[in-house]
Write a protein that holds these residues in place. Structure first.
Motif, PDB file in Angstrom:
ATOM      1  N   UNK B  99       0.826  -1.257  -0.121  1.00  0.00           N
ATOM      2  CA  UNK B  99      -0.011  -0.094  -0.063  1.00  0.00           C
ATOM      3  C   UNK B  99       0.832   1.377  -0.134  1.00  0.00           C
ATOM      4  N   UNK B 100       0.300   2.496  -0.541  1.00  0.00           N
ATOM      5  CA  UNK B 100       1.536   3.450  -0.798  1.00  0.00           C
ATOM      6  C   UNK B 100       1.197   4.336   0.601  1.00  0.00           C
ATOM      7  N   UNK B 101       2.125   5.216   0.658  1.00  0.00           N
ATOM      8  CA  UNK B 101       2.159   5.956   1.983  1.00  0.00           C
ATOM      9  C   UNK B 101       2.657   5.432   2.887  1.00  0.00           C
ATOM     10  N   UNK B 150       1.203  10.670   2.836  1.00  0.00           N
ATOM     11  CA  UNK B 150       1.736  10.334   1.538  1.00  0.00           C
ATOM     12  C   UNK B 150       1.946  11.761   0.735  1.00  0.00           C
ATOM     13  N   UNK B 151       2.797  11.789  -0.151  1.00  0.00           N
ATOM     14  CA  UNK B 151       3.190  12.824  -1.036  1.00  0.00           C
ATOM     15  C   UNK B 151       2.011  13.349  -1.778  1.00  0.00           C
ATOM     16  N   UNK B 152       1.990  14.431  -2.240  1.00  0.00           N
ATOM     17  CA  UNK B 152       0.930  15.080  -3.086  1.00  0.00           C
ATOM     18  C   UNK B 152       0.497  14.166  -4.347  1.00  0.00           C
ATOM     19  N   UNK B 153       1.430  13.740  -5.030  1.00  0.00           N
ATOM     20  CA  UNK B 153       1.203  12.940  -6.255  1.00  0.00           C
ATOM     21  C   UNK B 153       0.165  11.714  -5.778  1.00  0.00           C
ATOM     22  N   UNK B 154       0.902  10.902  -4.558  1.00  0.00           N
ATOM     23  CA  UNK B 154       0.103   9.697  -4.181  1.00  0.00           C
ATOM     24  C   UNK B 154      -1.202  10.029  -3.673  1.00  0.00           C
ATOM     25  N   UNK B 157      -3.406  10.100  -6.634  1.00  0.00           N
ATOM     26  CA  UNK B 157      -3.629   8.921  -7.379  1.00  0.00           C
ATOM     27  C   UNK B 157      -4.491   8.310  -6.424  1.00  0.00           C
ATOM     28  N   UNK B 158      -4.666   8.203  -5.111  1.00  0.00           N
ATOM     29  CA  UNK B 158      -5.634   7.764  -4.166  1.00  0.00           C
ATOM     30  C   UNK B 158      -6.869   8.172  -4.652  1.00  0.00           C
ATOM     31  N   UNK B 159      -7.006   9.348  -4.742  1.00  0.00           N
ATOM     32  CA  UNK B 159      -8.368   9.793  -4.802  1.00  0.00           C
ATOM     33  C   UNK B 159      -9.013   9.596  -6.269  1.00  0.00           C
ATOM     34  N   UNK B 160      -7.899   9.868  -7.326  1.00  0.00           N
ATOM     35  CA  UNK B 160      -8.477   9.563  -8.670  1.00  0.00           C
ATOM     36  C   UNK B 160      -9.009   8.221  -8.965  1.00  0.00           C
ATOM     37  N   UNK B 161      -8.135   7.038  -8.296  1.00  0.00           N
ATOM     38  CA  UNK B 161      -8.458   5.807  -8.377  1.00  0.00           C
ATOM     39  C   UNK B 161      -9.409   5.231  -7.404  1.00  0.00           C
ATOM     40  N   UNK B 162     -10.128   6.065  -6.607  1.00  0.00           N
ATOM     41  CA  UNK B 162     -10.907   5.494  -5.586  1.00  0.00           C
ATOM     42  C   UNK B 162     -10.446   4.795  -4.528  1.00  0.00           C
ATOM     43  N   UNK B 163      -9.136   4.765  -4.256  1.00  0.00           N
ATOM     44  CA  UNK B 163      -8.711   3.994  -3.127  1.00  0.00           C
ATOM     45  C   UNK B 163      -8.755   4.351  -1.871  1.00  0.00           C
ATOM     46  N   UNK B 192      -7.242   1.200  -0.103  1.00  0.00           N
ATOM     47  CA  UNK B 192      -6.866  -0.169  -0.721  1.00  0.00           C
ATOM     48  C   UNK B 192      -5.931   0.354  -1.814  1.00  0.00           C
ATOM     49  N   UNK B 193      -5.410  -0.866  -2.369  1.00  0.00           N
ATOM     50  CA  UNK B 193      -4.483  -1.106  -3.373  1.00  0.00           C
ATOM     51  C   UNK B 193      -5.026  -0.279  -4.651  1.00  0.00           C
ATOM     52  N   UNK B 194      -4.338  -0.336  -5.793  1.00  0.00           N
ATOM     53  CA  UNK B 194      -4.821  -0.161  -7.164  1.00  0.00           C
ATOM     54  C   UNK B 194      -5.795  -1.221  -7.574  1.00  0.00           C
ATOM     55  N   UNK B 195      -5.426  -2.493  -7.239  1.00  0.00           N
ATOM     56  CA  UNK B 195      -6.028  -3.645  -7.787  1.00  0.00           C
ATOM     57  C   UNK B 195      -7.216  -4.111  -6.823  1.00  0.00           C
TER      58      UNK B 195
END
Lengths: 87, 230
Positions: B99-101, B150-154, B157-163, B192-195
């Motif tokens: 998981x990121x962050x 987590x950094x801004x990009x992460x 991407x969490x928001x964009x991918x509904x994670x 959750x992770x991307x998958x």
């Protein structure tokens, strides 16, 4: 193989709020140390690494630091190496 | 379906999770020891429980992430296996890069142990499909390092991918500073992770899965997983 003493200084990256540092700073300021500011708290790790030369020693310690000793997401680390002289 | 709960030295919510799965969710469950080098083939879901694995030395979850069983869990997750990390388990999952962050010291510096309210921000996951759309869950937290960062990009991407799956809120579902117990960015309590096969969350669903304990909102998460495997 040569033994090197590695000192690893680990600090939170700039810009990440260091709540421990801030709390200690507030405590110091409430004592007689009102001229102290920007307190930051990190970790210090010391270890001995055996390697062919200093370059290899640095590479090993760098790998160990980025894989386990520090968390590169929030922490920066600095390594200093000193050859241990055989008595 | 069959669950497995990993026991690290210092885990202390393994029995709670075992009880919640066996008695409340009424599913098969086994323990795995941190030194185990194989994950039985019939396991559908691995749970990394709460606690203080390896004494939380160095950083929470940092040492556990390199234990023998974790190499199997990482492979299992990469192959699409369902993994849930609760509290210390979430910390292990971020250290393992599943998981990121990361989870930093609570911004209050206090160890926080209390019931919190959670808003489910994504209902279409295998961990949340049985949670009613407008439900606000009440589940306890108990941690000193749950401040999700987590950094801004992460984060983007969490928001964009509904994670982002769970966010701290008040009992009316309002997400705000007042309902943030630890300083987590965007009040993040679980992701959750991307998958979509790995969940990490700081709150403890296993501690509130039985009515006799004063509530069973946590059971909805286990029931969701069971429903996914039907």
């Amino acid at each position: 193989m040569i033994n090197y003493l590695a000192n690893i200084k680990i600090m939170l990256k700039k810009g990440i709020l260091d709540v421990q540092g801030k709390t200690v700073e507030n405590a110091l300021n409430s004592m007689e140390f009102d001229n102290i500011h920007n307190v930051r708290i990190g970790k210090y790790v010391e270890l001995i690494v055996s390697a062919k030369n200093k370059e290899e020693a640095r590479h090993i310690v760098d790998q160990a630091s980025s894989k386990l000793i520090a968390n590169p997401i929030i922490e920066d680390y600095e390594i200093t190496l000193n050859e241990l002289k055989v008595e | 379906m069959k669950f497995a709960i990993v026991v690290f030295p210092g885990s202390n919510c393994d029995s709670d999770a075992f009880y919640a799965i066996r008695d409340n969710a009424q599913q098969e469950v086994i323990y795995l020891w941190h030194k185990d080098t194989t994950l039985p083939k019939d396991i559908d879901c691995v749970i990394l429980p709460g606690g203080f694995s390896y004494g939380d030395y160095l950083r929470s979850g940092a040492i556990a992430r390199f234990s023998p069983i974790m190499q199997e869990v990482i492979t299992f997750a990469h192959n699409g296996g369902t993994v849930v990390g609760i509290c210390n388990g979430f910390q292990v999952l971020t250290e393992a890069k599943l998981l990121p962050g990361t989870l930093m010291r609570n911004n209050t510096l206090n160890f926080v142990c209390k019931d919190v309210y959670l808003k489910t921000s994504n209902h279409s996951t295998r961990f949340t499909n049985k949670i009613p759309k407008d439900a606000i869950l009440r589940i306890p937290i108990a941690h000193g390092e749950g401040n999700y960062y987590a950094d801004e990009d992460t984060i983007k991407s969490l928001v964009d991918n509904n994670q982002i799956v769970f966010q701290y809120c008040d009992k009316n579902g309002i997400i705000g500073k007042e309902s943030n117990p630890n300083g987590s960015l965007l009040n993040i309590a679980g992701i959750i992770n991307k998958d979509g096969n790995v969940l990490g969350m700081m709150p403890h669903p296993e501690r509130l899965s039985d009515e006799i304990l004063g509530g069973n909102d946590g059971l909805l998460i286990f029931k969701s997983i069971i429903d996914y495997f039907k």
